[in-house]
Design an enzyme around this catalytic site. Sequence first.
Site, PDB file in Angstrom:
ATOM      1  N   GLY B  33       1.470 -32.157   7.850  1.00 48.33           N
ATOM      2  CA  GLY B  33       1.567 -30.904   7.113  1.00 48.33           C
ATOM      3  C   GLY B  33       1.857 -31.063   5.636  1.00 48.33           C
ATOM      4  O   GLY B  33       1.772 -30.092   4.887  1.00 48.33           O
ATOM      5  N   CYS B 242     -19.274 -10.231  23.760  1.00 48.71           N
ATOM      6  CA  CYS B 242     -20.399 -10.643  22.920  1.00 48.71           C
ATOM      7  C   CYS B 242     -21.674  -9.965  23.419  1.00 48.71           C
ATOM      8  O   CYS B 242     -21.981  -9.986  24.619  1.00 48.71           O
ATOM      9  CB  CYS B 242     -20.572 -12.159  22.967  1.00 48.71           C
ATOM     10  N   CYS B 245     -24.141 -12.993  24.824  1.00 49.83           N
ATOM     11  CA  CYS B 245     -23.795 -13.867  25.947  1.00 49.83           C
ATOM     12  C   CYS B 245     -22.683 -13.284  26.828  1.00 49.83           C
ATOM     13  O   CYS B 245     -22.324 -13.874  27.838  1.00 49.83           O
ATOM     14  CB  CYS B 245     -23.402 -15.261  25.449  1.00 49.83           C
ATOM     15  N   CYS B 267     -20.740 -13.596  19.198  1.00 54.92           N
ATOM     16  CA  CYS B 267     -19.891 -14.770  19.016  1.00 54.92           C
ATOM     17  C   CYS B 267     -20.046 -15.309  17.599  1.00 54.92           C
ATOM     18  O   CYS B 267     -21.164 -15.436  17.100  1.00 54.92           O
ATOM     19  CB  CYS B 267     -20.323 -15.897  19.956  1.00 54.92           C
ATOM     20  N   CYS B 273     -22.130 -19.635  22.012  1.00 54.61           N
ATOM     21  CA  CYS B 273     -22.970 -18.517  22.468  1.00 54.61           C
ATOM     22  C   CYS B 273     -24.270 -19.039  23.097  1.00 54.61           C
ATOM     23  O   CYS B 273     -24.649 -18.629  24.193  1.00 54.61           O
ATOM     24  CB  CYS B 273     -23.274 -17.614  21.274  1.00 54.61           C
TER      25      CYS B 273
END
Lengths: 199, 294
Positions: B33, B242, B245, B267, B273
């Site tokens: 980090g 979606c 899909c 998506c 997808c």
Amino acid sequence: MSANTHVFTGGFSDPVFQSQSVFRMLMDGMARPGSVHAVEHDAGQPDPLGTAAGAIALTLCDHDTPVWLSAGFSKSSVGEWMGFHSGASLTREKAEARFAFVEAGAALSSFGLFSPGTQEYPDRSTTLVIEVAALGEGQSFTLSGPGILQSKSVEITGLPEAFLRLWADNRPLFPRGVDVILTAGRSFLCLPRTTKIVA
Amino acid sequence: MSADLATYNFAYLDEQTKRMIRRAILKAIAIPGYQVPFASREMPMPYGWGTGGVQVTASIIGPEDVLKVIDQGADDTTNAVSIRAFFQKVADVAVTTHTKDATIIQTRHRIPEQKLTEGQVLVYQVPIPEPLRFLEPRETETRKMHALEEYGLMHVKLYEDIAINGRISKTYAYPVKVDGRYVMDPSPTPKFDNPKMHMSDALQLFGAGREKRIYAVPPHTEVVSLDFEDYPFEIQTFEQDCALCGAHGVYLDEVVLDDKGGRMFVCSDTDHCEDRREHGHVGAMLAPNQEAAE
């Protein structure tokens, strides 16, 4: 001309791809502390430097990284070899060193003189490359910390006696601290400063 | 090596630059980090196009790697296509659009829906790496705040959000705390993706070219989104599935279809997808076509 003409020999035969390959093992090693990696390529390093330590020097050191060598390495042609192949300068000041190479069996009294970085810039710290007798056999240690799922056990032969105590002193400095790479011949494992070690 | 590659070193960057970036990456992994400064180079693309991510990828990639590049989840948008073409040209590496086949995934602002696995590396393109920058413009001060672990200002910001809007209104680049120490900007990914960073099996590397910073999250590392006990962190949810899909519980893009209020949700992760459609999943807008075809 130097009498030690062998300092001009060695190095990677294919520097671009071999240093990439060694770096990827180092990156994986730092990301997964305790995982043992084996360097396939020859570094052509002079004794008593090991193949992994030699390959690490060729991969990471250059004119931006002063290198400190332990007494055993200082007496050999290791310094001249590193200077010729990587361009790194040698330093006698531990605090200036970005990398330090320590031969097998050398007495470690303290990490204190090596640079732990500063609180603002903890990345300006020394990375120690310490040769041990063997990795993957010998005394068992348990590692934990970032990069390790729960805990990981590693076997190390010939870890310097004071190492665990020095490491325990290193951990509370976080984010400051030194990072260590243990090498044994062709193999190495990484111990970033975040790793906890229990015997 | 073929003759047309001879003008560039492998993966474009010279070896000294790669070594410098590689050293920065190792320190970044050792201090999860923390933003490591590095000497970012001019790249043959403008800042904002992922020069940081490209330099990180160029420094780690090898001939055996399989590269996937996504831009907002999509494999086929300009940024993704040009960076993929760049690495095909200068490194001659295999490329893929399938998340599971890739060893390195360079991303602009999404994490793939499919769970990443051990051995994969996710490289983020980061515009502004400093999470405190909009609260404190001076680098000397933000560096001191990180050094002293003084993150009160960030909590005040989140608190003010709640006081003004009734909730934490940040929806992307939502600040996280890594391994209980550094507060980190996860790059402008939607906060929907934040939980995927936590205890990920993959190594995550972040490159900011203009701002000259590299940072990292090792695998199996705690990544916690900042919040309050009474206002816990929440991710976006979608009422629709979606349209292509039928996937539920994934991040969706809204696409306006006409000027009469018509719209669809699809998506954002195009590979996810396509993969689902190949496996026979059908969303609301594709279903009538399939019936007509039969």
